[in-house]
Structure formats: C-alpha cells, structure tokens
Design a protein around this motif. Structure first.
Motif, PDB file in Angstrom:
ATOM      1  N   VAL A 782       1.211  -0.866  -0.210  1.00  0.00           N
ATOM      2  CA  VAL A 782       0.532  -0.226   0.145  1.00  0.00           C
ATOM      3  C   VAL A 782       0.969   1.287  -0.324  1.00  0.00           C
ATOM      4  O   VAL A 782       0.618   1.984  -0.164  1.00  0.00           O
ATOM      5  N   GLU A 783       1.750   1.121   0.597  1.00  0.00           N
ATOM      6  CA  GLU A 783       3.103   1.778   0.522  1.00  0.00           C
ATOM      7  C   GLU A 783       4.773   1.871   0.114  1.00  0.00           C
ATOM      8  O   GLU A 783       4.491   0.245   0.487  1.00  0.00           O
ATOM      9  N   ILE A 832      22.252  10.508 -11.904  1.00  0.00           N
ATOM     10  CA  ILE A 832      21.664  11.763 -10.435  1.00  0.00           C
ATOM     11  C   ILE A 832      21.046  10.631  -9.646  1.00  0.00           C
ATOM     12  O   ILE A 832      20.101  10.245 -10.338  1.00  0.00           O
ATOM     13  N   VAL A 833      20.406  10.336  -8.560  1.00  0.00           N
ATOM     14  CA  VAL A 833      20.037   8.990  -7.718  1.00  0.00           C
ATOM     15  C   VAL A 833      19.026   9.452  -6.919  1.00  0.00           C
ATOM     16  O   VAL A 833      19.686  10.749  -6.249  1.00  0.00           O
ATOM     17  N   ALA A 834      17.540  10.281  -6.889  1.00  0.00           N
ATOM     18  CA  ALA A 834      17.491  10.618  -6.119  1.00  0.00           C
ATOM     19  C   ALA A 834      15.940   9.381  -5.369  1.00  0.00           C
ATOM     20  O   ALA A 834      15.259   8.401  -5.888  1.00  0.00           O
ATOM     21  N   LYS A 835      15.797   9.892  -3.456  1.00  0.00           N
ATOM     22  CA  LYS A 835      14.773   8.648  -3.419  1.00  0.00           C
ATOM     23  C   LYS A 835      14.082   9.620  -2.823  1.00  0.00           C
ATOM     24  O   LYS A 835      14.246  10.372  -1.826  1.00  0.00           O
ATOM     25  N   THR A 836      12.917   8.758  -2.446  1.00  0.00           N
ATOM     26  CA  THR A 836      11.441  10.006  -1.857  1.00  0.00           C
ATOM     27  C   THR A 836      10.614   8.771  -0.011  1.00  0.00           C
ATOM     28  O   THR A 836      11.362   7.884  -0.615  1.00  0.00           O
ATOM     29  N   ALA A 837      10.447   9.019   0.114  1.00  0.00           N
ATOM     30  CA  ALA A 837       9.944   8.174   2.019  1.00  0.00           C
ATOM     31  C   ALA A 837       8.995   7.240   1.022  1.00  0.00           C
ATOM     32  O   ALA A 837       8.627   7.613  -0.006  1.00  0.00           O
ATOM     33  N   ARG A 838       8.983   6.375   2.128  1.00  0.00           N
ATOM     34  CA  ARG A 838       7.384   5.589   1.694  1.00  0.00           C
ATOM     35  C   ARG A 838       6.307   6.526   1.980  1.00  0.00           C
ATOM     36  O   ARG A 838       6.003   7.152   2.842  1.00  0.00           O
ATOM     37  N   LEU A 839       5.410   6.522   0.560  1.00  0.00           N
ATOM     38  CA  LEU A 839       4.579   6.962   0.016  1.00  0.00           C
ATOM     39  C   LEU A 839       3.292   5.943  -0.037  1.00  0.00           C
ATOM     40  O   LEU A 839       4.344   4.915  -0.590  1.00  0.00           O
ATOM     41  N   PRO A 840       2.036   6.543  -0.093  1.00  0.00           N
ATOM     42  CA  PRO A 840       0.753   5.867  -0.943  1.00  0.00           C
ATOM     43  C   PRO A 840       0.721   5.015  -2.186  1.00  0.00           C
ATOM     44  O   PRO A 840       1.175   6.013  -3.424  1.00  0.00           O
TER      45      PRO A 840
END
Length: 854
Positions: A782-783, A832-840
């Motif tokens: 779910v996320e 470039i490497v980008a990362k988000t937090a755990r999101l829905p």
C-alpha cells in the motif's frame, strides 16, 4: 519515445495458410462472409473477407457438397470476425476493403493480394501472389511469387550451420526434421530441435513487409533458394489467412490474436532454475542449493529429471517410465519437502514427464482398458522398444485420455506443490508410423496426420486440467517441441540436447531470432550445453558466455547437462567464472519488474518480449540479418557472444541516442557500429547492454541478501521500493509497470496493478511523474519508496531535485542517501539518484531534476 511502438511506418501483410486437418466452422452466429470463388481442373479456390485487414482463402479438391464457410485447424484460436467496414466489388474477380484488395486470375487459379497505404493520397502496394502448383493424394505444392522481398524470418526452430548467429531464410531451404515433421536432429555432438512454427515474415529493400503463415499439421519443406519460392506439404488442401498492417509489431500482434497470445508465466519462471540429468535424491539437490546460497546466488527453483520417479530401464517392460509418481526411497515425503524448500529457501520444484508408459506398469494396463493408448492397426496398444523401456504411448489427441491422466496423475503432483511441468520427448521422439490415433479434430487419425499435433494436444490437456481445477495456479511448462498456438496454453520451449560448444550456442542465437518472430516469447537452451562430450574449448569460458546469454534472454534461466555419473557441474557457482555468473544473474533479477511487465504486454497485446532488432527497427537494413543482438522490449538492446578468447565485440546501434547500461556513456549513433565494446568490466564478463534515450526501466533491488524473484531476503528485511532507471530523452516517454501476485490466474480477472511512469525533458531539466497505481492484487504493498537513477542526455550537473514543490535534501555520498529516508545524490557526471520516503502507492509522485551543463 512517447509510445512503445516507435513511429516507423512500413507496409506489412501476412498470409496464414493451412493444409489439411481442419475444423469445420459450425454454429456461427454471423452470416457467411463476402466471398469470391473460382473452379479449376483439380481445385476450387475460395476467398472470404473477414475484416478490412483480414482475408481467408482456400485451395481444395472440388467437393460434392462444400462447407458454408472455410474451415480451420486447431492452430487457430479465433473463430469470430467482424466483417469489413467497407466492401467494393469492382469486377474482374476482385474484392476491395478499406485497407486491402484481393483478386483471382482464373487462367491459372492464382490469387494476388495488395494493400492500401494510408496517407494524404492512398497508394496501393502489390504484395504477393499465391499459386497452386500441384495437388495430389500425396500433398500440395504452392508457389509464392514475392519478387521484391529480400529478407525473411520465422519458420520456427531449425538450426543453421554451426557458428552462424546471423542470417535470414532467403537463399536457404527449411526442411522438416523427419518425414512427418518435428524431430530432434543430430547437431555438432548433440541433438537440437526442429519444430515448425510456419510463419514467414518477408521484407523488401524499401521496407515493404508481408508474412506468410502455414497453419499446417503436415511435414513442410520451404524452398527459398530459388524464385518463386515453393512450399511442399503432405496435406490435401491449402487454407489460409491474409493479414494487413502498418508495422511489424502490429502485424505480429494480429497473428498472435489468431493463434493465441501467451498467458503470463509465474514470476518465478523468470529467475534461475538449476537442473541436471539428474539429481539422485533430495540430499544432492540441497547440497547444490546450499552452495549457491553460500555464494550469494538468487535461485527460484530446481528441475528434476527422470530420477524423481525412479529412472528408466532400457531393457524391458518394468522400467518406471510412465509411473509419474515419486520414488519415495530417494525422494521421501515430497509434499513436506517441497513445502519446506518453499518456506525456508523460497525455491520451487518442477518435475519432468513423458508420454510413454512401459507395458509392465499398472498404469499401462489401466490406460489400455480405457482405450487411452495409441493403437496399432489391429486395435491393440502400440508397442515400442526404446532407451526408456518397452511399452506404449498416451493418445493425447483423445481429450478424455489427457483429462484422465491429468486428474489421476499430474494433479497429485500439483497438490504436492510443484509449480510447473517439463514435458519431454514430445515431437514425439518414438512412434510407430502405422499407428492409429483418436485423431485431429475434424481431420485424420493416421500418424502422418497427428505427428505435429501430438505435442500440441498434450499441452492443451495440461491447460484444460488447470482450468478444471478452478481459479488458482497458472499453467506453465517447458516443452521440447511444438507448433504455432502452443504458447497460448502456457508453454515455453528449449532447443533440445544441444552440444557443449560455442558454435552450437551461436547457432542457437539465430534460432531464437526466428522463434521470437514465430510467436514463441519464452525460448531457451540447456545453459552450458547438455552434451559435455561435445566440448571444443575451455569449459569455463564456454559456460560463462552461455550463462551470460541465458541470463539476458532465456525464460527460464536454466543450466542443464547430462550428468548421471556425477562428473560434471551445472550450477553457476561451480563451473565457469563464478563472479561473472553472479553479476549476470543479479542483473537478470534486477530487470525482472521490466521483463515481467513485458510479459503482461505479450499476454494483452501480443508484443514480443525478446524480439530481434529488426522488429523494432524494420527500416534499418543493417539489422535485417542480425541474430546475435537482441532487444529486451523496445528499450534495451544486448549483444551476445559465442567465441573463445573474445575481450571486446563490435555492436551496431541504430540511429538515435543510446546509453551504455554499465558506464552511462552517451552515444549519438547515425546508425553505425560501435567498435571494441568491452566484454570484461572490473574483471567480470558482461555482455554489452544499451538503453535507448527515453527508456524507463523498473528494477528490483538486488544484493547478496536477495533469494528469489519475489525479493525475499536472507536477513528477513524488506526491500520493496520501486527502483527506476531513467535515461533522459529530449522529448517525452512513458512506461507502464504491471504487477500481480506472481502465481495465480487472478490477473486474468483484473487483479493486476498498473503504474504509469512518464518523463519529460526540457531546457531546465527532467520531470518524472509516477502516477498513482491503478488496480490491486492480494498482498499488494500500500506504500513504498521510489528510487530514481537518472542518466542525463549530456547535462553534467544537478542543482536540485524537487518532490512536488518541496526540495529533497542533498547527500554527498550514495551511502548516506541509502541510510536516509529521502534525498538525492549526484553519483557521477550525468548520473543522479533520488529517493522518496515511503508514500501511498495510489498517490502520484512528481520529481523535478534541475540540470545544467558544466
């Protein structure tokens, strides 16, 4: 790269021709289609219009009473057609639709097809003609007059000369494997398959394309060495379909719609499976598994050869061939052991099975009593003496026999926990030429009628068995032989008992080209070769190159060899360069989300999973004979190697911008050869891999903790982030990720999740949008986090990354980013490497990369 099919417009058509053994079309709700007919001295010619881009025709002996419409063979999956939206009858034996024309020349009973190219001023293109040359009780000969066609591909599985990776069919003769058709044939110290998938794609120098498919259950010979091309069949009639289209992908999709698209294999099928002939007991299998785990290899399963049911005795009627039950002395408590291996190690089991049953077994007696065995002329079960023992063969052409065998024998194995099947010797290898069968639906019951249908009917019986079991596991099996249409039952194929030498591997590359064009997406080989006695060079180098190629394009990735004396190794940690093998199989596992999405598109649209480059670049003449380079979808191109001592290889890249997968080097190609691409990187053998500008490739996180295709990990941690490798395009591009539970047929009822991913480049940078996920399936996350590795088109610096309108924190080292919940890091020039937090997952994510030059 906005769409998956790149905008190369080309004139295409296909003929599907069927000889003998046809199903009558009965109970059809639609009226008879518009038609033409003409009668000659020996044959009646009929033509029907089924759609604007679809015609059906027939040459047959004049009957006293003919069918209302032309029949079809079991090869054809589709029986209903809409009819043309527009039909003209200009006279002179012609019919015209919105997209094509067909005409009859009554002087020689030939038929000519053409199509209309759409544009500001529609142009009619003459494509080909078909003419009946001979029709006797022994068979038919047809001539295909296509004088402008310079290249041709398809025709299923026939190996070229050893060492020939490249090449098409023009100038060659496609022979059947035996007088009846499909057969294993000797080949450079081994034996390889000859299986007719009789679809022939043709291309003219200017890019005009057409294809001919003989939907024929007879032995076929295609002579493309002289003009006009001639095709000989032992069938008694010629029946076919003509398809029109504007691209090779469109044309192949229409063909797959007729013969059936492949279901999505279990996700585990895309991983590493270890096999040999054969494991003596559970202990030997577990020792190989422990060694692989110690070396850090992900593994999804083991494949058991005939030792699992007790082996065979070539000298009599007490051999266990046909027992299809566990040898419980060597493989005790199979249900518990299979469950244990799945729970503890995340690996699965696939057992082999054959069609033969020795006469001394109770199975033979029971099958004979029900009339489920192939019969001799006197009505008794046919009796065969072979290496596996003495006995008979199951009559798969009798549906009741296949259903009985599945419910009595195979279902017990499924209940024990096996996840697939390995159907061997299905050409069939052994037979009696005078045998009598239940027969082909609507056709004959002689062996000559049945030979090439036999394995198809076996596959269909497995598929029916899974359907009878109700919603649940997907049917998946490896078959040594087949014909067009077998893929719709869940079949993959492999190339037989191939010899352990690089000239055989090179020829396999060429065969894979033609099998892909013939509709078999999941095709592989015994990695490392089945016959080690055919080795012609350094074992470790041979195995390393072969394993790397299989890790790129085989399904499943399956080393296998004859090893009854336990003198050889097959597992990639024990033979070849282990470090190279590990790097190559980890790359395969990384790519599985991308390849698995391609498998969904193959199921939905008939798109090729591992096509030859000409499929994606039909307008590039340099690729029309290319067999040692493969596409993975339409975004990645790999170059395979089968030559001792190679340290580099040249790679042809079509016009456009490409990126080296490993170094991220940008290459602007005018349609040219890139010289001396390295084959060893950091001491490891790595096949060249290039991504097209605009490619969006979803990946799985893989490291030394990864155990299998589900992402299960040895340390029990969860790494379910969505990893995206993105290669900047000057314009826009997109890719749809498909996800499901990996095992069940629930995806066919809509239990599947799709995520559209888009990238747009502009003067200020690149914007990447991950749309909210649509759909659901059991245990779907779910996320999750999103990790993007962006390779720019030349701009070397990133000044910031925004998630929606909020800046992400910059990290100086990749290690720091990996420890953080979110942020970004520039790991190299243009990367470039980008990362988000755990999101829905149902929430869209928009990332903006601000880019500048030095």
């Amino acid at each position: 790269m906005k769409s998956r099919i790149f905008p190369v417009r080309i004139i295409c058509a296909a003929i599907l021709v069927s000889c003998a053994n046809v199903l009558p079309v009965a109970g059809c709700a639609r009226p008879a289609p518009p038609s033409l007919s003409a009668r000659g001295e020996k044959a009646l010619l009929r033509i029907e219009v089924l759609d604007d881009d679809l015609f059906r025709f027939e040459y047959a002996p004049p009957p006293d009473v003919r069918q209302e419409t032309i029949g079809r063979t079991p090869m054809i999956a589709r029986a209903d057609f809409p009819g043309p939206s527009r039909l003209n009858r200009p006279g002179n034996g012609r019919l015209e639709t919105a997209e094509g024309q067909v005409g009859i020349d009554r002087s020689d009973l030939s038929t000519r097809f053409s199509m209309t190219a759409c544009g500001e001023e529609p142009v009619q293109h003459e494509l080909f003609s078909v003419r009946l040359m001979e029709m006797t009780s022994e068979g038919c000969v047809i001539a295909i007059d296509a004088p402008e066609m310079t290249h041709a591909w398809g025709l299923g599985e026939q190996f070229p000369k050893p060492g020939e990776a490249n090449g098409d069919w023009v100038g060659r003769v496609r022979m059947p494997g035996c007088e009846f058709g499909n057969r294993m044939v000797p080949y450079k110290g081994g034996a390889v398959g000859n299986a007719m998938f009789p679809v022939l794609y043709m291309m003219a120098a200017d890019g005009t394309t057409c294809a001919l498919f003989l939907d024929d259950l007879s032995a076929l010979e295609w002579d493309l060495s002289t003009r006009p091309w001639r095709i000989k069949s032992t069938g008694a009639a010629v029946r076919g379909y003509v398809l029109l289209g504007e691209s090779l992908p469109e044309l192949r999709s229409e063909y797959m719609d007729l013969v059936g698209r492949p279901p999505v294999p279990p996700k585990a099928a895309f991983g590493l499976w270890i096999s040999e002939y054969g494991y003596e007991d559970w202990a030997e299998l577990e020792s190989k598994l422990a060694s692989l785990r110690k070396s850090g290899f992900p593994v999804d399963g083991f494949i058991l050869d005939l030792q699992w049911f007790g082996g065979v005795d070539p000298g009599g009627e007490k051999s266990r061939m046909g027992r299809l039950a566990w040898d419980r002395k060597r493989f005790p408590d199979p249900r518990r052991k299979i469950a244990e291996l799945r729970a503890r190690e995340g690996v699965h089991i696939v057992p082999i099975e054959e069609s033969y049953v020795t006469r001394g077994l109770p199975e033979h007696k029971r099958l004979a009593s029900k009339g489920y065995l192939v019969r001799a002329m006197d009505g008794t079960p046919v009796f065969i003496k072979s290496w596996w023992g003495h006995g008979g063969m199951i009559d798969w052409t009798k549906p009741a026999a296949g259903d009985f065998w599945h419910d009595w024998k195979r279902k017990r194995l499924i209940d024990d926990g096996v996840v697939g099947h390995w159907t061997d010797l299905g050409e069939p290898e052994d037979y009696a030429a005078s045998a009598v069968y239940h027969g082909v639906p609507g056709g004959g019951g002689r062996h000559r009628d049945v030979h090439n249908y036999y394995n198809f009917a076996w596959a269909e019986s497995i598929y029916r068995g899974y359907l009878r079991g109700g919603p649940g596991k997907r049917p998946f099996f490896m078959s040594r032989s087949g014909v067009s249409g077998i893929q719709r039952f869940g079949a993959a194929m492999w190339s037989g008992d191939i010899g352990s030498n690089l000239p055989s591997l090179a020829a396999h590359f060429n065969t894979q080209l033609h099998m892909s064009m013939s509709g078999m997406d999941y095709y592989g080989s015994d990695l490392g070769g089945f016959k080690r006695t055919a080795l012609d060079g350094d074992l470790n180098e041979m195995y390393t190159q072969w394993f790397a190629a299989g890790a790129m394009v085989d399904v499943p990735v399956r080393p296998h060899t004859a090893n009854t004396s336990n003198q050889y190794e097959t597992a990639p940690d024990r033979v070849g360069d282990s470090a190279s093998n590990l790097a190559n199989i980890r790359l395969r596992y990384e790519l599985i989300p991308y390849i698995y999405s391609l498998a969904h598109r193959a199921y939905l649209h008939g798109e090729a999973v591992f096509p030859p480059p000409v499929y994606c670049f039909p307008g590039d003449p340099a690729l029309r004979e290319c067999g040692d380079q493969k596409m993975i979808g339409d975004a990645l191109m790999t170059a395979l190697v089968a030559e001792y001592g190679r340290r580099t290889r040249d790679v042809y890249l079509p016009r456009g911008r490409w990126f080296d997968w490993y170094s991220a080097e940008r290459i602007e190609s005018a349609g040219e050869v890139v010289r001396n691409v390295p084959l060893y990187r950091e001491g490891r053998f790595r096949l060249p891999l290039f991504a097209r500008a605009g490619a969006i490739v979803p990946l799985m996180h893989v490291d030394d903790q990864t155990m299998n295709t589900t992402g299960r990990r040895r340390d029990g941690t969860r790494r379910d982030e969505l990893v995206l490798r993105v290669f900047e395009s000057p314009g826009s591009s997109e890719f749809t990720l498909y996800e499901d539970d990996g095992w069940s047929t629930a995806y066919q009822g809509g239990r599947v999740r799709t995520t559209l991913i888009r990238q747009d480049g502009d003067v200020d940078g690149v914007e990447l949008v991950v749309d909210g996920a649509c759909g659901d399936y059991e245990d779907a996350p779910v996320e999750r986090a999103v990790v993007v590795k962006l390779t720019t088109g030349g701009r070397t610096q990133c000044s910031g990354v925004m998630l929606h309108d909020e800046p992400l924190a910059r990290h100086r080292r990749l290690e720091d980013l990996e420890k953080s919940d979110s942020g970004w890091c520039q790991t190299a020039r243009c990367t470039i490497v980008a990362k988000t937090a755990r999101l829905p997952v149902r929430r869209a994510k928009r990332l903006r990369f601000s880019l500048t030059a030095d």
